[in-house]
Scaffold this motif. Structure first.
Motif, short mmCIF file in Angstrom:
data_model
loop_
_atom_site.label_atom_id
_atom_site.label_comp_id
_atom_site.label_asym_id
_atom_site.label_seq_id
_atom_site.Cartn_x
_atom_site.Cartn_y
_atom_site.Cartn_z
N UNK A 54 0.90 -1.19 0.02
CA UNK A 54 0.18 -0.05 0.01
C UNK A 54 0.90 1.27 -0.14
N UNK A 55 1.68 1.18 0.70
CA UNK A 55 2.75 2.22 0.77
C UNK A 55 3.49 2.77 -0.64
N UNK A 56 3.20 2.01 -1.74
CA UNK A 56 3.66 2.21 -2.97
C UNK A 56 2.63 2.96 -3.80
N UNK A 57 1.57 3.06 -2.95
CA UNK A 57 0.55 3.97 -3.60
C UNK A 57 -0.03 5.29 -2.87
N UNK A 58 0.77 5.29 -1.62
CA UNK A 58 0.34 6.49 -0.90
C UNK A 58 0.88 7.89 -1.54
N UNK A 59 0.28 8.89 -1.34
CA UNK A 59 0.82 9.96 -1.78
C UNK A 59 1.46 11.09 -0.86
N UNK A 60 1.14 10.83 0.50
CA UNK A 60 1.73 11.71 1.71
C UNK A 60 2.79 11.05 2.59
N UNK A 61 3.13 9.72 2.52
CA UNK A 61 3.89 8.96 3.11
C UNK A 61 4.54 7.75 2.50
N UNK A 62 5.74 7.80 2.65
CA UNK A 62 6.49 6.40 1.92
C UNK A 62 7.37 5.57 3.04
N UNK A 63 7.53 4.34 2.35
CA UNK A 63 8.45 3.20 3.30
C UNK A 63 9.87 3.59 3.22
N UNK A 64 10.55 3.96 4.18
CA UNK A 64 11.83 4.23 4.23
C UNK A 64 12.82 3.34 5.51
N UNK A 65 12.18 2.82 6.18
CA UNK A 65 12.84 2.08 7.15
C UNK A 65 12.04 0.69 7.61
N UNK A 66 12.79 -0.11 8.04
CA UNK A 66 12.25 -1.37 8.68
C UNK A 66 13.02 -1.62 10.16
N UNK A 67 12.08 -2.47 11.05
CA UNK A 67 12.54 -2.74 12.40
C UNK A 67 12.23 -4.21 12.31
N UNK A 68 13.23 -5.13 12.64
CA UNK A 68 12.81 -6.48 12.48
C UNK A 68 13.68 -7.23 13.55
N UNK A 69 13.26 -8.32 14.09
CA UNK A 69 14.05 -9.30 14.98
C UNK A 69 14.53 -10.61 14.22
N UNK A 70 14.29 -10.35 12.82
CA UNK A 70 14.60 -11.55 12.10
C UNK A 70 15.55 -11.30 10.74
N UNK A 71 16.89 -11.20 11.10
CA UNK A 71 17.99 -10.87 10.08
C UNK A 71 17.47 -11.51 8.49
N UNK A 72 17.32 -12.40 8.72
CA UNK A 72 16.99 -13.08 7.37
C UNK A 72 15.82 -12.43 6.44
N UNK A 73 15.10 -11.74 6.91
CA UNK A 73 14.10 -10.90 6.27
C UNK A 73 14.70 -9.85 5.43
N UNK A 74 15.79 -9.33 5.95
CA UNK A 74 16.12 -7.89 5.55
C UNK A 74 16.51 -7.89 4.04
#
Ligand code: NAD
Length: 364
Positions: A54-74
């Motif tokens: 959905x953040x690929x469709x937003x006009x006022x906000x965009x994905x810039x960071x992630x917080x995860x406890x699972x390094x393999x997802x990075x």
């Protein structure tokens, strides 16, 4: 877009006001409106399959960071969403996000019992917070979250995407404008078949409760905004468990009733053993309903006069854009922490009534 001098002055004023409360206020110069940056905490099903796309469709906000406890997802997230390494955190070093000017908003998408801790840490780091529903596992935690965001001068929004969905907005309008007269009865139920017995939703320490906390909360919300008042009393009943082993930690199915000051009643059911997904309102001169009601898509609406003609939207994009716009314009969002807290008070009263064999209890 700037059309004239008045727009320019308004934008400049907004930029000034926003700069007082947000480190990255979202405006560079007039005419050049920047998007807010968001970091998702918890890269599970909802973050991966709904929020990030959905953040690929937003006009006022965009994905810039992630917080995860699972390094393999990075690596997958880095490749798919071009997240720079400096914007990747784990649960231990998360507080360093305070120094990261790319991130204005943190979205907490973790199991329910972790919402309070990460909301409070995000607020202390100077970030606005969107926190998933239920906002917490207790009223006490919810109050602490609101207080932390207030103290930090940051907004708290709850993940109530349906407040931005056109089908639910139509239910609210039909009630508010009394198109069929005053609503007297709401029947609102939400449930699904919970599969994997190992999932956190079935474990009280992480979920804080069963289907009521997870999806019954949508029925509570639906009743509240379709009647347009706050309930004062509840009664609630647990059903005997058909699988006491799988649901040993939480309720399997329950029903409850909310009593409103004008005499209206909401009757609701929630369960982890079958699919139900309905919001029905009976008013003085007719009825209106959504069935299906609460999913990401596939809503169908009808009234006693015929089908609702509504074009579906991406709920998650509308929700995050709506919250971002409120932050950028330095005004309260539509789904603040206080809205989540009202539901937590009702949920606590429902569990208390259930434990007291259905006794009628005052909310709060
Ligand atoms: P999920 O199980 O798919 O993801 C949970 C994430 O939390 C995973 O990334 C997992 O690694 C991480 N996690 C960290 N510590 C954990 C622990 N101790 N145990 C389990 N997981 C742990 O769950 P989800 O469906 O993405 O739900 C996350 C939150 O989002 C919940 O609060 C849920 O209620 C909410 N949610 C909201 C909607 C909505 O429509 N608004 C939809 C789905 C989920």
């Amino acid at each position: 877009m700037i059309h004239n001098r008045r727009d320019f002055l308004q934008l400049s004023a907004l930029a000034g006001a926003a700069a007082l409360t947000t480190p990255l206020a979202g405006f560079a110069w007039p005419g050049q409106q920047k998007k807010l940056g968001i970091a998702l905490i918890g890269l599970g099903g909802y973050a991966t399959n709904q929020l990030a796309p959905a953040l690929l469709q937003t006009q006022h906000i965009e994905l810039r960071g992630i917080v995860t406890g699972t390094p393999s997802k990075i690596p997958v997230w880095v490749e798919k969403y071009k997240i720079p390494e400096k914007n990747i955190y784990n649960y231990d070093n998360f507080d360093k996000i305070a120094d990261n000017k790319d991130i204005d908003v943190v979205y907490v998408v973790l199991p329910n019992s972790m919402h309070a801790e990460f909301t409070i840490r995000a607020a202390k780091a100077g970030k606005h917070v969107i926190c998933e529903k239920p906002m917490s596992v207790s009223v006490k935690e919810g109050e602490a979250m609101i207080a932390a965001c207030k103290k930090a001068g940051r907004q708290l929004a709850i993940g109530y995407r349906l407040h931005y969905d056109p089908f639910h907005l139509e239910m609210m309008r039909l009630s508010r404008e009394k198109v069929f007269g005053e609503v007297k009865l709401v029947e609102a139920s939400d449930g699904f078949r919970a599969g994997d017995p190992a999932q956190w939703r079935l474990h009280h320490a992480l979920s804080g409760g069963g289907p009521l906390m997870d999806v019954g909360i949508y029925a509570i919300q639906g009743a509240r905004y379709t009647i347009g008042l706050e309930p004062t009393y509840v009664t609630a009943q647990a059903f005997p468990k058909t699988d006491p082993q799988k649901f040993k930690d939480i309720e399997e199915s329950l029903a409850w009733q909310l009593y409103f000051p004008n005499g209206a009643i909401a009757n609701s059911f929630s369960t982890y053993i079958t699919n139900v997904n309905r919001l029905y309102a009976a008013a003085e001169k007719g009825w209106f309903e959504l069935n299906r009601a609460y999913g990401y898509k596939g809503q169908e609406g009808r009234t006693s006069q015929g089908p609702m003609q509504i074009t579906p939207i991406n709920q998650q994009a509308a929700h995050m854009d709506g919250v971002a716009k409120a932050i950028l314009e330095n005004r309260p969002n539509n789904v603040p922490g206080e809205e989540g807290l009202r539901d937590m008070k009702i949920i606590e009263a429902i569990y208390a009534s259930m434990a007291a064999a259905g006794k009628k209890l005052k909310i709060g």
